[in-house]
Design a protein around this motif. Structure first.
Motif, short mmCIF file in Angstrom:
data_model
loop_
_atom_site.label_atom_id
_atom_site.label_comp_id
_atom_site.label_asym_id
_atom_site.label_seq_id
_atom_site.Cartn_x
_atom_site.Cartn_y
_atom_site.Cartn_z
N GLN A 111 -3.50 9.52 -13.74
CA GLN A 111 -4.10 9.40 -12.41
C GLN A 111 -3.80 8.03 -11.77
N PRO A 112 -2.48 8.08 -11.09
CA PRO A 112 -2.01 6.98 -10.82
C PRO A 112 -2.48 6.47 -9.23
N GLY A 113 -3.40 6.97 -8.87
CA GLY A 113 -3.87 6.53 -7.52
C GLY A 113 -2.93 7.18 -6.60
N MET A 114 -2.97 6.62 -5.33
CA MET A 114 -2.12 7.15 -4.27
C MET A 114 -0.62 6.40 -4.53
N VAL A 115 0.29 7.52 -4.81
CA VAL A 115 1.64 7.02 -4.99
C VAL A 115 2.31 6.64 -3.64
N THR A 116 2.84 5.37 -3.60
CA THR A 116 3.52 4.89 -2.54
C THR A 116 4.99 4.56 -2.63
N GLY A 117 5.47 3.46 -1.64
CA GLY A 117 6.94 3.48 -1.78
C GLY A 117 7.18 2.62 -3.15
N HIS A 118 8.75 2.67 -3.22
CA HIS A 118 9.39 2.00 -4.42
C HIS A 118 9.01 0.30 -4.31
N SER A 119 8.66 -0.11 -5.47
CA SER A 119 8.39 -1.67 -5.44
C SER A 119 9.46 -2.54 -4.99
N GLU A 120 10.59 -2.12 -5.16
CA GLU A 120 11.72 -3.08 -4.77
C GLU A 120 12.40 -2.60 -3.38
N PHE A 121 12.67 -1.57 -3.35
CA PHE A 121 13.14 -0.96 -2.11
C PHE A 121 12.55 -0.45 -0.87
N GLY A 122 11.00 0.05 -1.17
CA GLY A 122 10.02 0.09 -0.26
C GLY A 122 10.16 1.65 0.35
N TYR A 129 -0.42 9.28 5.46
CA TYR A 129 -1.30 8.74 6.34
C TYR A 129 -1.42 7.26 5.98
N VAL A 130 -1.23 6.73 5.13
CA VAL A 130 -1.08 5.25 4.50
C VAL A 130 0.22 4.76 5.49
N SER A 131 1.34 5.22 5.35
CA SER A 131 2.50 4.83 6.01
C SER A 131 2.35 4.84 7.63
N ARG A 132 1.83 5.74 8.10
CA ARG A 132 1.53 6.07 9.72
C ARG A 132 0.55 4.86 10.12
N LEU A 134 -0.13 2.07 8.44
CA LEU A 134 0.52 0.64 8.53
C LEU A 134 1.58 0.36 9.55
N SER A 135 2.29 1.53 9.89
CA SER A 135 3.22 1.54 11.20
C SER A 135 2.68 1.27 12.29
N THR A 136 1.42 1.97 12.51
CA THR A 136 0.89 1.95 13.94
C THR A 136 0.03 0.56 13.97
N CYS A 137 -0.55 -0.18 12.73
CA CYS A 137 -1.09 -1.18 13.09
C CYS A 137 0.09 -2.41 13.43
N ASN A 147 -13.41 -4.55 4.75
CA ASN A 147 -12.92 -4.68 3.26
C ASN A 147 -12.67 -3.24 2.88
N VAL A 148 -11.59 -2.44 2.83
CA VAL A 148 -11.26 -1.21 2.11
C VAL A 148 -10.35 -1.57 1.00
N SER A 149 -10.51 -0.59 -0.02
CA SER A 149 -9.65 -0.77 -0.95
C SER A 149 -9.08 0.60 -1.42
N LEU A 150 -7.48 0.55 -1.61
CA LEU A 150 -6.92 1.59 -1.79
C LEU A 150 -6.35 1.40 -3.00
N ASP A 151 -6.41 2.50 -3.98
CA ASP A 151 -5.60 2.52 -5.15
C ASP A 151 -4.34 3.00 -5.05
N MET A 152 -3.31 2.12 -5.02
CA MET A 152 -1.84 2.57 -4.85
C MET A 152 -1.09 2.26 -5.89
N THR A 153 -0.27 3.01 -6.41
CA THR A 153 0.95 2.72 -7.43
C THR A 153 2.19 2.89 -6.67
N PRO A 154 3.01 1.95 -6.87
CA PRO A 154 4.37 2.23 -6.56
C PRO A 154 5.13 3.63 -7.07
#
Length: 174
Positions: A111-122, A129-132, A134-137, A147-154
């Motif tokens: 259960q790795p949490g939300m799988v996100t971008g590569h830690s080195e290359f992004g 929805y996280v990418s969208r 962050l991009s919108t912000c 104070n929002v916590s997101l459990d994310m893992t590259p």
């Protein structure tokens, strides 16, 4: 059988010796009946695959919302919130845990949490929805001051963890 012919399905069952299941239809708008074919029926098909002809080890990548708690109240909450994704992932993981526990199948669950971008290359899924968000912000120059916590893992950490755990499991099975 993933739309395969009987011959191709049999060939797949004979040639596969290990499965990593990380597939899901992630959609926060669809209801359970729309996400069920991919998330529940797809998982049932994979369970058939790992038990046909010979038992094959499987690594199942779960969703962070489920954790170890697969009680029926959680399923009802997902259904009441009209979270088809949450409900279908609950049912899929329930099936995986039930089959593992009932038949002693060699299934690992992470259960790795939300799988996100590569830690080195992004490099990441630019449509989730996280990418969208962050991009919108970044585009508008504002974000939510909460104070929002997101459990994310590259993604590369997830891949290393799966391969490390699965190599240990393969050694245990030899």
């Amino acid at each position: 059988h993933f739309g395969l012919t009987a011959i191709d399905w049999q060939s797949l069952c004979e040639s596969v010796n290990f499965v990593i299941h990380n597939g899901a239809l992630v959609n926060w708008v669809m209801d359970y009946h729309q996400t069920r074919p991919a998330n529940v029926l797809g998982t049932q098909t994979i369970l058939k695959l790992i038990t046909t002809n010979s038992i094959k080890p499987m690594h199942y990548v779960s969703t962070l919302t489920l954790g170890e708690y697969l009680d029926k109240d959680m399923l009802r909450a997902f259904l009441n919130q009209n979270s088809g994704y949450g409900a279908s992932k609950w049912v899929a993981e329930y099936l995986v845990r039930s089959e593992r526990d009932k038949h002693g199948l060699p299934i690992q669950i992470s259960q790795p949490g939300m799988v996100t971008g590569h830690s080195e290359f992004g490099i990441m899924n630019n449509k989730d929805y996280v990418s969208r968000y962050l991009s919108t912000c970044l585009q508008i120059g504002y974000g939510i001051n909460e104070n929002v916590s997101l459990d994310m893992t590259p993604v590369d950490y997830v891949a290393k963890m799966i391969l490390s755990n699965d190599n240990k499991e393969k050694k245990l099975l030899q």
